[in-house]
Design an enzyme around this catalytic site. Sequence first.
Site, PDB file in Angstrom:
ATOM      1  N   GLU A 152       0.820  -1.210   0.000  1.00  0.00           N
ATOM      2  CA  GLU A 152       0.000   0.000   0.000  1.00  0.00           C
ATOM      3  C   GLU A 152       0.856   1.263   0.000  1.00  0.00           C
ATOM      4  O   GLU A 152       0.714   2.145   0.844  1.00  0.00           O
ATOM      5  CB  GLU A 152      -0.953  -0.010   1.191  1.00  0.00           C
ATOM      6  CG  GLU A 152      -1.874  -1.204   1.148  1.00  0.00           C
ATOM      7  CD  GLU A 152      -2.989  -1.171   2.192  1.00  0.00           C
ATOM      8  OE1 GLU A 152      -2.968  -0.309   3.075  1.00  0.00           O
ATOM      9  OE2 GLU A 152      -3.893  -2.020   2.091  1.00  0.00           O
ATOM     10  N   GLU A 162      -3.995  -8.831  -0.370  1.00  0.00           N
ATOM     11  CA  GLU A 162      -4.427  -8.723   1.030  1.00  0.00           C
ATOM     12  C   GLU A 162      -5.947  -8.710   1.004  1.00  0.00           C
ATOM     13  O   GLU A 162      -6.553  -7.922   0.266  1.00  0.00           O
ATOM     14  CB  GLU A 162      -3.870  -7.433   1.634  1.00  0.00           C
ATOM     15  CG  GLU A 162      -3.965  -7.404   3.142  1.00  0.00           C
ATOM     16  CD  GLU A 162      -3.248  -6.184   3.726  1.00  0.00           C
ATOM     17  OE1 GLU A 162      -2.071  -5.935   3.385  1.00  0.00           O
ATOM     18  OE2 GLU A 162      -3.882  -5.480   4.521  1.00  0.00           O
TER      19      GLU A 162
HETATM   20  C1  GAL Z   1      -4.211  -2.843   5.303  1.00  0.00           C
HETATM   21  C2  GAL Z   1      -2.728  -2.799   5.632  1.00  0.00           C
HETATM   22  C3  GAL Z   1      -2.390  -3.716   6.787  1.00  0.00           C
HETATM   23  C4  GAL Z   1      -3.374  -3.523   7.896  1.00  0.00           C
HETATM   24  C5  GAL Z   1      -4.749  -3.789   7.374  1.00  0.00           C
HETATM   25  C6  GAL Z   1      -5.831  -3.736   8.407  1.00  0.00           C
HETATM   26  O1  GAL Z   1      -4.630  -1.766   4.559  1.00  0.00           O
HETATM   27  O2  GAL Z   1      -1.975  -3.197   4.525  1.00  0.00           O
HETATM   28  O3  GAL Z   1      -1.097  -3.456   7.241  1.00  0.00           O
HETATM   29  O4  GAL Z   1      -3.258  -2.219   8.347  1.00  0.00           O
HETATM   30  O5  GAL Z   1      -5.044  -2.823   6.392  1.00  0.00           O
HETATM   31  O6  GAL Z   1      -7.086  -3.930   7.813  1.00  0.00           O
END
Ligand code: GAL
Length: 808
Positions: free
Chosen positions: A416, A492
């Site tokens: 991100e 993710e």
């Molecule tokens: C994402 C991020 C992670 C964590 C996650 C929580 O956007 O990459 O590190 O913060 O959100 O939902």
Amino acid sequence: MKFLPTIVAMMMALCANAQERSEVVLNSWSFSRDGSEWQQVAVPHDWAISGPFDKRWDLQRVAIVQNGETEATEKSGRSGALPWIGEGCYRTTVDIDALPGFAELVFDGAMSEPTVYVNGRRAGYWAYGYNAFRVDCTEFLHRGSNAIEVRLKNVEESSRWYPGGGLYRPVCLLTAGKTHIDDWSLYIRTMSVNDGVAHVEAEGRVAGAQPDMTATMTLEGPDGSRTESDRLSIGADGKFYATFKVKDAQLWSPESPSLYRVVTKVIRNADGPRGGELVDSKTLKTGLRTVSVSREGGFRLNGISRKLKGVCLHHDLGPLGAAVNKAALIRQIRLMKEMGADAIRTSHNMPSTMQMEVCDSMGMMVMAESFDMWIYPKCKNGYARFFREWAERDITNLVLNHRNHPSIVMWSIGNEIPEQWSEEGRQISVRLQGLCHVLDPSRPVTQGMDRPDDAVRSGFAKVMDVPGFNYRVHKYDPNFPLLPQGFLLGSETASTISSRGVYKFPVVVSDHAVYPDGQCSSYDTEYCSWSNLPDEDFRMMDDRSWTIGQFVWTGIDYLGEPTPYDEYWPSRSSYFGICDLAGLPKDRYYLYRSQWNTREHTIHLLPHWTWPGREGEVTPVYCYTDYPEAELFVNGKSQGRIRKSIGENRNELSLDRYRLRWNEVRYEPGELKVVVYDADGRQAGEQTLCTAGKAARIRLQADRTSLQADGNDLVYVTVSLVDKKGNEVPTAADLMQFDVSGEGAFKCVCNGDATSLESFVEPQMHLFNGKLVVTVQAGQHEGTLTLRVTDKTNRRVKPAVMTMDVKK
Ligand code: GAL
């Protein structure tokens, strides 16, 4: 009163022959936070995990931009509410009889900004706390006692989660002759496999090579087979190259993690009368396998397409903190494999070597990540401070250190990254990905993007080998046709939130549910404004042929980032995990298992069935199972036989596609039973939950039956209370006390409650929703160890005792 540290002298094996390779693990150090009080510690060591928890350690007034916040508010527990910020110093000594031709200190990671001193002189420095680095200290050593000191510094707001503090990964002193194999130069890769014959290429470099030297390499298979190289000439630059044709190659995969030993030798005067003299030799383990990504085949391992069933894991090991431990890593991987996962993403940083060795030997694919930010900071003092100067060096060390691990199937250059929308971001992507390719042409490179529209528009997503989208499944369809690659990774996914054993009524599907107790519901219907439920990701994996898999956020809860309770105290660890911080499966574990574990069936009912006071109230019941159909009974009365269904509109989420739900069940104490049916309508299995009575005894369930007498091995014992019929008491919150005697010691304890301020390192803790996990460490000697658990709240419950063997 000030006192000098007791320093442990390390006697080195190189006394006999200073030119022979020797690798000594430096595990005994003195440690101080302030330079006046010193204590003996064993490395790996995390200076902050013993706490105490306190809001003030990491109190912040910030807006979390990634979460869509625009105004700063007070946040606590974001990085664990443990004392990791500040400075620390480690010292040890090494006794050397004869000076080696070459010596280097090898750090697998040190948190953070480590400066290394040898005999009072600055010998090296590394900025990033997660990376491995090597310090050449040949010129700094002398005969006799050598002082090694490492100073570390963690500044505030340098992490979005708990980083830990100190020498949290192994430190090793490598010594060898002036002429030696450069460890990180060794590179073995499988070019192709045809009819069982693997074509393998290998290379390496000899430092200080002489014209009369040659090299050999041998691949030793798991079946004892040996494939030897020809005699390899060493170039003026010290480099040598080998090719192998390995017959009946035993390929590495998660299902069959075969490993090969690679023995490299440097020989002087190989044609001489005595057949040459061995100058140096190095053995490493690797696996033979191919990895590719393409429009036609998606992600392929050994030529076979598969979708990655992955989980993201932060580096901390719950109550052990950041200090790596092999037994703890094995337990994590075993847990994830039993769920059916075949991949992990080391979010958002370089993994430890120990973790990669565990993944190699147990069969777990890995996306090895590097950075959570580049030039633009996500937290005030994060890696952005170092990126411009260090990024290339960091990627170089990541790849060189880990490229022989068969488990690693792709590199990730970022998570991100705020620069996604920009031309500058696109250029950096090209540069960092290009560097990965130069150092390792065998693996694709990815990164996780949370702004798909911007990343596609700017070209950022298009230049990657593997485009990875974080969350936002509704962005998959519109952006996919704009991507040249022809496939898409859910780099993710989910970020569903839940607390083990907590059920909230009425059940709501919500992206902003919060409750006065600081917990989230285990009906698995709560997520965040940017995230989604697991069902959405399953749908995209099942219905879109071009998706190549996903990495769920997260496999196991981690310290810090207590969303949605960033502003709530006390709350200091995540709710995202499929398992809680103690490693205990939440209900969600079985939802993933029902989809991912294709070897075994899953039948899992929720919630528990002990609800005094809820008699007659609507208490929905869910069943997570791979079977398509089931009938539910409450005290023998049918609640209906239902089937999973896709719903009216395939493109809209239906919670009934992957779960069986009876939403109108009214609670009455007694027996809850589900009977499942297979696709042909045949009865295939059942599960029963009973209302628990009063606690009658303590149940201890250990993950091991015997331990290794190495001073590091761990056993994890799950402690629960059961009634006289053996039903677990799911609401029990008794205080339990632990006594360990014999060849081992109490190590830590965790109950998975994100709002608990009880210490991990005191031998007592309250059960959280009926459970906790106590960890016991083996001693150095053979014998037995005994764990005794006492219920301090309820004296009528007898203590429970468990005895284990500790063996050499
Ligand atoms: C994402 C991020 C992670 C964590 C996650 C929580 O956007 O990459 O590190 O913060 O959100 O939902």
